[in-house]
Design a protein around this motif. Sequence first.
Motif, short mmCIF file in Angstrom:
data_model
loop_
_atom_site.label_atom_id
_atom_site.label_comp_id
_atom_site.label_asym_id
_atom_site.label_seq_id
_atom_site.Cartn_x
_atom_site.Cartn_y
_atom_site.Cartn_z
N LEU A 1 0.84 -1.20 0.00
CA LEU A 1 0.00 0.00 0.00
C LEU A 1 0.88 1.26 0.00
O LEU A 1 1.09 1.92 1.01
N HIS A 2 1.37 1.57 -1.19
CA HIS A 2 2.51 2.47 -1.39
C HIS A 2 2.24 3.97 -1.28
O HIS A 2 3.19 4.75 -1.33
N HIS A 3 0.97 4.41 -1.18
CA HIS A 3 0.71 5.86 -1.14
C HIS A 3 0.69 6.46 0.26
O HIS A 3 0.76 7.68 0.41
N ILE B 1 5.76 -1.95 -9.70
CA ILE B 1 5.15 -2.09 -11.04
C ILE B 1 3.64 -1.85 -11.03
O ILE B 1 2.96 -2.14 -12.01
N ASP B 2 3.13 -1.31 -9.94
CA ASP B 2 1.74 -0.83 -9.89
C ASP B 2 1.60 0.28 -10.95
O ASP B 2 2.57 1.00 -11.22
N VAL B 3 0.42 0.45 -11.53
CA VAL B 3 0.25 1.48 -12.58
C VAL B 3 0.36 2.89 -12.01
O VAL B 3 0.59 3.86 -12.74
N HIS B 4 0.25 3.01 -10.67
CA HIS B 4 0.38 4.32 -10.03
C HIS B 4 1.80 4.54 -9.49
O HIS B 4 2.51 3.57 -9.19
N HIS B 5 2.17 5.81 -9.37
CA HIS B 5 3.50 6.15 -8.84
C HIS B 5 3.61 5.77 -7.36
O HIS B 5 2.73 6.10 -6.58
N ALA C 1 -1.35 -5.05 -9.46
CA ALA C 1 -1.87 -5.72 -10.65
C ALA C 1 -2.81 -4.81 -11.45
O ALA C 1 -3.47 -5.26 -12.38
N ASP C 2 -2.82 -3.51 -11.11
CA ASP C 2 -3.61 -2.57 -11.91
C ASP C 2 -2.85 -2.13 -13.17
O ASP C 2 -3.38 -1.36 -13.97
N SER C 3 -1.62 -2.64 -13.35
CA SER C 3 -0.90 -2.40 -14.60
C SER C 3 -1.28 -3.43 -15.67
O SER C 3 -0.78 -3.36 -16.79
N GLY D 1 -0.63 -4.79 -3.96
CA GLY D 1 -0.80 -3.36 -4.22
C GLY D 1 -2.14 -3.16 -4.88
O GLY D 1 -3.13 -3.80 -4.50
N GLY D 2 -2.18 -2.31 -5.93
CA GLY D 2 -3.43 -2.10 -6.65
C GLY D 2 -3.84 -3.35 -7.42
O GLY D 2 -3.14 -4.37 -7.44
N GLY D 3 -4.97 -3.22 -8.14
CA GLY D 3 -5.52 -4.34 -8.89
C GLY D 3 -7.02 -4.34 -8.67
O GLY D 3 -7.47 -4.70 -7.59
N TYR D 4 -7.78 -3.93 -9.69
CA TYR D 4 -9.19 -3.61 -9.50
C TYR D 4 -10.12 -4.43 -10.36
O TYR D 4 -11.32 -4.18 -10.38
N THR D 5 -9.58 -5.40 -11.08
CA THR D 5 -10.42 -6.38 -11.76
C THR D 5 -10.01 -7.72 -11.16
O THR D 5 -9.01 -8.32 -11.57
ZN ZN Z 1 -2.31 1.43 -8.32
#
Ligand code: ZN
Length: 393
Positions: free
Chosen positions: A144-146, A180-184, A274-276, A311-315
């Motif tokens: 949870l990088h933010h 490698i999450d799609v977000h910074h 995995a949102d990338s 991390g992310g990943g929304y599907t």
């Molecule tokens: Zn993300």
Amino acid sequence: ESAITRPKGYNVSFHCNPDMEKHHFGMTHPMKPWRLTLSKSLIYSYGMSFAMDNYISRAATYEELASFHSTDYLDFLGTVLPEPVPRDLENQNPDLKFNLGGSDCPLFDGLYDYCSLSAGGALDAARKITSKQSDIAIAWGGGLHHAKKAEASGFCYINDIVIAILELLRFYPRVLYIDIDVHHGDGVEEAFFSTDRVMTVSFHKYDPHNFFPGTGALDDNGPKNEHNPGAHHAVNVPLNDGITDEQYDMLFNSIIGRIVEKFRPSAIVLQCGADSLAGDRLGRFNLQVQGHGACVKFCKKFGLPLILFGGGGYTPRNVARAWTYETSIAVGCQDNISPVLPQHTPWRDQFRQDTLFPTLEQILGEPRQNRNPQKRLQEIVQHISEQLRFVQA
Ligand code: ZN
Ligand code: TV1
Ligand code: CA
């Protein structure tokens, strides 16, 4: 007979806690902790638990959370109550305390438990590494990088990655963080801005005005004042919509290859958001499970202590595929597992197709237009090569 057997000469540990997965951010919120349950069910259906040490992670203590976060923030996080009416995207309250309670970071039931369980899994993973009981430790509930020292941001409340890296730094001189999450990965970058013991590298979609969080330009490499040892130790790879497996693989290998050569990390922490992936509800890239997993393969090859975070990943179906494939890479059974999903997989219909590797066409119908000219990617590699001249191990 299972193709997955022990021993392999190295140890993989898997850290999760079902209590974390039952929390809800709100009906329409993109973050679904349940995706962890779906991922685990696919991993177990493939029989991979027999090739790993499996741990139910504990909750991190207040003191552990305070290794990074301010006590003001933690005290507030521990006492706020869920809001009676959830907010929607248009209902942003400008004067939120610690950015808590807006639409991105809602106050839900059990919030503090959710946060401490995520951090607990990350810390357990780090301690298995430092005690040399694991060579690779996996905590898909982390990443949870933010989150900042005293601020929630972008679905993240506690920065489990920073807390885990601080633990690694008690034993290792240098840690390489790759995102490698799609977000910074802004929270991790900022936390280590002033040290040369952590190099942070984030690959992300960059569009300062239209894509969260808007930071992470190619030339944002850490405060460049004379006395800052951390200068040049933040690497940013800003990308555009539609990047493909081939391009990403080329970038990742050439950039990470050079960094490992120059920085000589003692351990690697890889955030596998995995949102990338193509078809993600919030993402913009055209990556497939194979291309995402190639990053894990490349990192594993160095033979350094390695932590894999989520991390992310929304599907959720795509998240589960990617993290399952990446678990198989960690364990080393990726060439022996069936590309057809096991018949007995729970929630098998969630996956739509019965393959671990759906094609872009199956995922998207029409692939997203690729807005990453080869020339720009070459410039990025060039800039980073020049930046690395200032770095020494
Ligand atoms: Zn993300
Ligand atoms: C509630 C309900 C919240 C529906 C949030 C997408 C929602 C988003 C929602 C959403 C959404 C963001 C911003 C706007 C900042 C805000 C885990 C004021 C359909 C690591 C975090 C993205 C990504 C935050 C987290 C971003 C991670 N995008 N629907 N919110 N401005 N926030 O843009 O990196 O993956 O989208
Ligand atoms: Ca990233």
